[in-house]
Structures are given as structure tokens and as C-alpha cells.
Design an enzyme around this catalytic site. Structure first.
Site, PDB file in Angstrom:
ATOM      1  N   ASP A   1      74.088  21.986  10.051  1.00 22.05           N
ATOM      2  CA  ASP A   1      73.530  21.490   9.353  1.00 22.05           C
ATOM      3  C   ASP A   1      73.654  21.992   7.662  1.00 22.05           C
ATOM      4  OD1 ASP A   1      70.734  20.664   8.185  1.00 22.05           O
ATOM      5  OD2 ASP A   1      69.007  22.110   8.817  1.00 22.05           O
TER       6      ASP A   1
ATOM      7  N   HIS B   1      77.421  16.359   2.323  1.00 20.24           N
ATOM      8  CA  HIS B   1      78.398  16.100   3.647  1.00 20.24           C
ATOM      9  C   HIS B   1      80.042  15.593   3.743  1.00 20.24           C
ATOM     10  CE1 HIS B   1      74.310  15.350   4.676  1.00 20.24           C
ATOM     11  NE2 HIS B   1      74.107  14.324   3.677  1.00 20.24           N
TER      12      HIS B   1
ATOM     13  N   LEU C   1      90.569  18.556  25.142  1.00 20.83           N
ATOM     14  CA  LEU C   1      88.735  18.828  24.702  1.00 20.83           C
ATOM     15  C   LEU C   1      88.178  17.737  24.332  1.00 20.83           C
ATOM     16  CD1 LEU C   1      87.081  20.598  22.785  1.00 20.83           C
ATOM     17  CD2 LEU C   1      87.612  19.832  20.927  1.00 20.83           C
TER      18      LEU C   1
HETATM   19  C1  IPE Z   1      69.564  18.394  12.082  1.00 23.18           C
HETATM   20  O1  IPE Z   1      69.573  18.739  11.168  1.00 23.18           O
HETATM   21  C2  IPE Z   1      70.504  17.304  12.482  1.00 23.18           C
HETATM   22  C3  IPE Z   1      71.220  17.059  12.274  1.00 23.18           C
HETATM   23  C4  IPE Z   1      72.136  18.196  11.836  1.00 23.18           C
HETATM   24  C5  IPE Z   1      72.461  15.440  11.997  1.00 23.18           C
HETATM   25  P1  IPE Z   1      68.128  17.826   9.901  1.00 23.18           P
HETATM   26  O2  IPE Z   1      68.596  18.662   8.729  1.00 23.18           O
HETATM   27  O3  IPE Z   1      68.187  17.074  10.354  1.00 23.18           O
HETATM   28  O4  IPE Z   1      66.832  19.298  10.967  1.00 23.18           O
HETATM   29  P2  IPE Z   1      65.676  19.318  10.294  1.00 23.18           P
HETATM   30  O5  IPE Z   1      65.042  18.360   9.632  1.00 23.18           O
HETATM   31  O6  IPE Z   1      65.634  20.931   9.825  1.00 23.18           O
HETATM   32  O7  IPE Z   1      65.029  20.292  11.938  1.00 23.18           O
HETATM   33  C1  IPE Z   2      72.998  18.111   8.123  1.00 25.13           C
HETATM   34  O1  IPE Z   2      72.785  18.504   6.915  1.00 25.13           O
HETATM   35  C2  IPE Z   2      73.573  16.982   8.371  1.00 25.13           C
HETATM   36  C3  IPE Z   2      72.259  15.802   8.662  1.00 25.13           C
HETATM   37  C4  IPE Z   2      71.517  16.181   8.806  1.00 25.13           C
HETATM   38  C5  IPE Z   2      73.101  14.023   8.765  1.00 25.13           C
HETATM   39  P1  IPE Z   2      71.245  18.409   5.784  1.00 25.13           P
HETATM   40  O2  IPE Z   2      71.705  16.948   5.661  1.00 25.13           O
HETATM   41  O3  IPE Z   2      70.347  18.391   7.240  1.00 25.13           O
HETATM   42  O4  IPE Z   2      71.521  19.235   4.870  1.00 25.13           O
HETATM   43  P2  IPE Z   2      70.036  20.503   4.502  1.00 25.13           P
HETATM   44  O5  IPE Z   2      69.790  21.221   5.812  1.00 25.13           O
HETATM   45  O6  IPE Z   2      69.133  19.705   3.128  1.00 25.13           O
HETATM   46  O7  IPE Z   2      71.159  21.514   3.915  1.00 25.13           O
HETATM   47 MG    MG Z   3      68.514  19.887   7.681  1.00 23.38          MG
END
Ligand code: IPE
Ligand code: IPE
Ligand code: MG
Length: 277
Positions: free
Chosen positions: A32, A49, A143
Site C-alpha cells: 500500500d 504502481h 518459494l
Molecule cells: C489494500 O489497499 C489493497 C491493496 C494493497 C491491493 P487499499 O488502499 O485498497 O486499502 P484501503 O482502502 O486503504 O483500506
Molecule cells: C496500493 O496502493 C496499490 C493498490 C491498491 C492497487 P494505493 O493505490 O492504495 O495507494 P494509496 O494507498 O492510495 O497511497
Molecule cells: Mg491504499
């Protein structure tokens, strides 16, 4: 099978010397913080990403170096469909590209790739790439890398429940014989081990529907680093913290009473009985 060792970290640092029994077998990572990482740099979210691909490969390398045998990476949740069409389309297309770009290296390192997720809504072209990676790497044993794409913990439990109900209705499964093991068998990846260490990057302290069933007794580690800033050194730091945790799984040791001797009992020592009151 001979595998190629993954490249060492550019800093030259090597994995900490942890006793094998203290190394988590299964590490789950919520990758995240990508969007915020990019926006902080004045870049669109998708650049975050994109920057996360190198982190994933570095973390896989670090897991291999330390002796972790299963790594689950949360790449796209069943809730992430709420995002803009442009971001969702980017993530799907990018996942496809990452799998194509990295499968040969992963294969050379001895990594077995598995897809974990829900079929409906999943892009067919991404599934095709996942299946190609699964097939290429199916005999690797160093792994297991679970790529969790279109994954949700509640969706997994709902899908498992549907399948169980169907099997019960058709007489293949006796309701009274259902145990925790039965449920585990109906999860997307029946061979997945329980999660030992659950890491979330990006500063949020929540699990966001990741591997609910499998993480029931996982040790949690939250890192403030955004995923693109995370690397194997922070993974190892999390593993060192993990190694010092005391996992009890509901049990307890009474350090004081341990030496005082117990009265031998007949039958079930836990059953209710008036004399215990
Ligand atoms: C969790 O992150 C999902 C992934 C990393 C794939 P999100 O950014 O979607 O989670 P929330 O919305 O902050 O809970
Ligand atoms: C996690 O990073 C990746 C996915 C959920 C696909 P985010 O896209 O949620 O990035 P933030 O949390 O908004 O910074
Ligand atoms: Mg996020």
C-alpha cells in the site's frame, strides 16, 4: 533442481542470521501507499504502481535470501473496483506486463507463482498471463509467490460457503463433518499455509480484507514506508521483530505455577465439575 540466486541488494547488505525456526514461513504483504507516494512527487497515482514493480522483485529476492517459503502479495482487492476506470485499467494492464516481464527471473530463482483471487470481473488477459506464469513455474520449490489479484477475504469466504453448500446439497459433504480443515480446503488456494507475518506498508493500520481466514493468528507489522520505498531491508527488519514475538495461539504458560505440580486427574481434565468451584 538448480536455481540462480537472486541479485544481492545494491547496498551489498545480506540477510540477518535468524535461526530457521524463527523465520516466518508465510509472509503476507499489503503493498500500500503507491498513489500517495506518486502524488507527493507531483506525479499521477499510476506512477506509484509502476514504481512498485521493482519493490516486489526486491522483496521476493529478500524473502528467498532469508528462507521464507511463501509470500502473498496483495495487488488488487475486490474493493479496488471502486477506483476510477483509468486507474483500474492501468492496474490490470500493468499486472499483465509485470507477470510477462518477470516470470523468467522468478522461474530462474525457483519461485512458484500462483494466482489467488475471484474469477468474476477478472480480466481474461490477466488470467491468461497468470496461468502462463503458473505453468512455467509449477515445479519450483524455493518459494511460492501468491499473486492476490481481484482478491477479497470476505469474497473468498462467500465463495467457499457457496461451494460447501452445493456439495452438502448434492450429498458429497456431510454438514456434521465440517471442520476448520474442511473450510481451508474450500479456499482459493487450499494448500496455502497460515500467515505467520502480515506486513502492511503505507502507514495505515488495517488489514483491508486480506487473507482473513489465513491470518487469524498472524503477527502484524505496519511500516510507514510507502510500497515504492519499501525493500528487502525493511522486510528483514519486520522478520527480526517477528522473531522476537511470543506466539501463544491461545495457550498460556504459568511461569510461577509451572513447578508446583498438578493433581493427576482421570477423564477430561477440562470438564465441568462441582469440586473445581
Ligand atoms: C489494500 O489497499 C489493497 C491493496 C494493497 C491491493 P487499499 O488502499 O485498497 O486499502 P484501503 O482502502 O486503504 O483500506
Ligand atoms: C496500493 O496502493 C496499490 C493498490 C491498491 C492497487 P494505493 O493505490 O492504495 O495507494 P494509496 O494507498 O492510495 O497511497
Ligand atoms: Mg491504499
Amino acid at each position: 533442481m538448480t536455481y540462480i540466486a537472486p541479485p544481492v541488494h545494491p547496498s551489498g547488505v545480506t540477510a540477518p542470521a535468524l535461526p530457521a525456526s524463527s523465520v516466518p514461513k508465510h509472509v503476507a504483504v499489503v503493498m500500500d501507499g503507491n498513489g500517495r507516494w506518486a502524488n507527493r512527487r507531483g506525479l499521477p497515482r499510476i506512477e506509484g504502481h509502476r514504481a512498485g514493480e521493482a519493490t516486489l522483485m526486491d522483496v521476493v529476492a529478500g524473502a528467498l535470501e532469508l528462507g521464507v517459503t511463501e509470500l502473498s502479495a496483495y495487488a488488487f482487492s475486490t474493493e479496488n473496483w471502486k477506483r476510477s476506470p483509468a486507474e483500474v485499467r492501468f492496474i490490470m494492464g500493468f499486472s499483465r506486463q509485470v507477470l510477462r516481464n518477470q516470470r523468467d527471473d522468478l522461474n530462474a530463482w525457483g519461485v512458484r507463482v500462483r494466482w489467488v483471487g475471484r474469477v468474476p470481473r477478472m480480466w481474461k488477459s490477466v488470467l491468461k498471463e497468470l496461468h502462463a506464469a503458473e505453468q512455467l513455474t509449477q515445479n519450483n520449490t524455493k518459494l511460492t509467490l501468491n499473486m492476490c489479484i481481484n482478491y477479497g477475504g470476505r469474497a473468498e469466504l462467500v465463495d467457499a460457503t457457496t461451494a460447501i453448500a452445493q456439495d452438502a446439497a448434492s450429498g458429497r459433504l456431510k454438514p456434521s463433518s465440517i471442520t476448520e480443515r474442511t473450510l481451508a480446503r474450500y479456499m482459493y488456494s487450499p494448500h496455502m499455509q497460515d500467515v505467520d507475518l502480515f506486513i502492511r506498508t503505507g502507514g495505515e493500520q488495517r488489514t483491508s480484507n486480506f487473507l482473513m481466514w489465513q491470518s487469524a493468528y498472524a503477527e502484524l507489522f505496519f511500516s510507514d514506508l510507502a510500497w515504492p520505498d519499501f525493500d528487502r531491508r525493511e522486510l528483514w527488519r519486520a522478520c527480526e521483530v517477528y522473531a522476537h514475538r511470543e506466539r501463544r495461539f491461545g495457550g498460556a504458560v504459568d511461569a510461577v505455577a509451572a513447578n508446583q505440580g498438578e493433581v493427576p486427574s482421570t477423564g477430561d481434565p477440562y470438564s465441568e465439575d462441582e469440586s473445581a468451584l
